[in-house]
Design a protein around this motif. Structure first.
Motif, mmCIF file in Angstrom:
data_model
loop_
_atom_site.group_PDB
_atom_site.id
_atom_site.type_symbol
_atom_site.label_atom_id
_atom_site.label_comp_id
_atom_site.label_asym_id
_atom_site.label_seq_id
_atom_site.Cartn_x
_atom_site.Cartn_y
_atom_site.Cartn_z
ATOM 1 N N PRO A 52 0.663 -1.162 0.071
ATOM 2 C CA PRO A 52 0.347 0.133 0.329
ATOM 3 C C PRO A 52 0.934 0.905 0.000
ATOM 4 O O PRO A 52 0.114 2.175 -0.731
ATOM 5 C CB PRO A 52 -1.012 0.011 1.332
ATOM 6 C CG PRO A 52 -1.175 -1.655 1.547
ATOM 7 C CD PRO A 52 0.065 -2.080 0.899
ATOM 8 N N LEU A 74 -6.724 -1.814 -6.509
ATOM 9 C CA LEU A 74 -7.259 -2.462 -5.046
ATOM 10 C C LEU A 74 -8.615 -2.945 -4.552
ATOM 11 O O LEU A 74 -9.438 -1.949 -5.714
ATOM 12 C CB LEU A 74 -6.874 -0.554 -4.579
ATOM 13 C CG LEU A 74 -7.409 -0.482 -2.898
ATOM 14 C CD1 LEU A 74 -6.459 -0.880 -2.358
ATOM 15 C CD2 LEU A 74 -7.838 0.907 -2.602
ATOM 16 N N VAL A 99 -2.207 -4.404 -5.290
ATOM 17 C CA VAL A 99 -2.348 -3.647 -4.517
ATOM 18 C C VAL A 99 -2.235 -4.428 -3.487
ATOM 19 O O VAL A 99 -3.844 -5.016 -2.693
ATOM 20 C CB VAL A 99 -2.364 -1.969 -4.060
ATOM 21 C CG1 VAL A 99 -1.959 -2.040 -2.450
ATOM 22 C CG2 VAL A 99 -2.667 -1.588 -5.597
ATOM 23 N N HIS A 102 0.655 3.692 -2.330
ATOM 24 C CA HIS A 102 0.647 5.531 -2.790
ATOM 25 C C HIS A 102 2.093 6.821 -3.110
ATOM 26 O O HIS A 102 1.099 7.483 -3.974
ATOM 27 C CB HIS A 102 0.485 5.665 -1.322
ATOM 28 C CG HIS A 102 0.355 7.205 -0.571
ATOM 29 N ND1 HIS A 102 1.110 8.333 -0.284
ATOM 30 C CD2 HIS A 102 -0.373 8.090 -0.615
ATOM 31 C CE1 HIS A 102 0.656 9.289 0.565
ATOM 32 N NE2 HIS A 102 -0.993 9.261 -0.410
ATOM 33 N N TRP A 158 -4.326 -0.704 3.027
ATOM 34 C CA TRP A 158 -3.946 0.791 3.141
ATOM 35 C C TRP A 158 -4.547 1.238 4.764
ATOM 36 O O TRP A 158 -3.563 2.274 4.987
ATOM 37 C CB TRP A 158 -5.363 1.178 1.967
ATOM 38 C CG TRP A 158 -5.075 2.510 1.723
ATOM 39 C CD1 TRP A 158 -5.180 3.714 1.350
ATOM 40 C CD2 TRP A 158 -4.344 2.790 0.782
ATOM 41 N NE1 TRP A 158 -4.890 4.443 1.153
ATOM 42 C CE2 TRP A 158 -4.100 4.795 0.216
ATOM 43 C CE3 TRP A 158 -3.265 2.510 -0.501
ATOM 44 C CZ2 TRP A 158 -3.608 5.068 -1.344
ATOM 45 C CZ3 TRP A 158 -2.460 3.027 -1.664
ATOM 46 C CH2 TRP A 158 -2.901 4.288 -1.674
#
Length: 151
Positions: free
Chosen positions: A31, A96, A121, A35, A141
């Motif tokens: 995660p 995701l 992810v 990002h 996440w």
């Protein structure tokens, strides 16, 4: 001032994970790596259902494209078309979902449909269930403390 992410190192690590896991797409991201790539222009495609986005939360700036439809959880037959409406062929795509399973399938399907740089992810938005069968305590996440909002 924060140091910009080393995009090539992140992609290299993701590709190595992809080789180790024998993935049919570019690789697998943590995660935090996803990002960082998102902040560098990568597109985060959230493949969860609309109710999940509304009631569980979502990542600001992510692009919603359902992999499965609600209700019924049938595979979205228009997934490639909806994806094509939302992203360009040369974009870096990161998929995701709740735990990383649907997003794996979406990354594979997008790769097969012609997108060249697709990543899953790992851990997803909520992560796996813990011993008490609760999410958001083991990976994901949200557990990583990355940006997200809930309506």
């Amino acid at each position: 001032m924060a140091t910009p992410p080393d995009v090539s190192s992140i992609k290299k690590a993701a590709a190595e994970r992809g080789r180790q896991l024998n993935l049919p797409y570019a690789g697998a991201l943590t995660p935090a790596e996803a990002h960082q790539l998102m902040e560098s222009g990568g597109k985060l495609v959230d493949v969860r259902t609309k109710p999940e986005l509304l009631y569980v939360g979502y990542v600001p700036g992510s692009i919603p494209v359902e992999w499965q439809t609600y209700p019924g959880n049938a595979r979205n037959p228009d997934f490639p078309a909806h994806l094509a409406e939302a992203v360009a062929p040369g974009d870096t795509l990161m998929f995701l979902c709740r735990s990383g399973h649907r997003s794996h399938s979406a990354a594979a399907a997008a790769t097969q449909a012609g997108w060249n740089e697709c990543y899953n992810v790992l851990e997803g938005f909520e992560g796996d269930k813990d011993a008490a069968h609760h999410r958001n305590t083991v990976g994901g996440w949200r557990k990583a403390g990355l940006p997200w909002v809930q309506r």
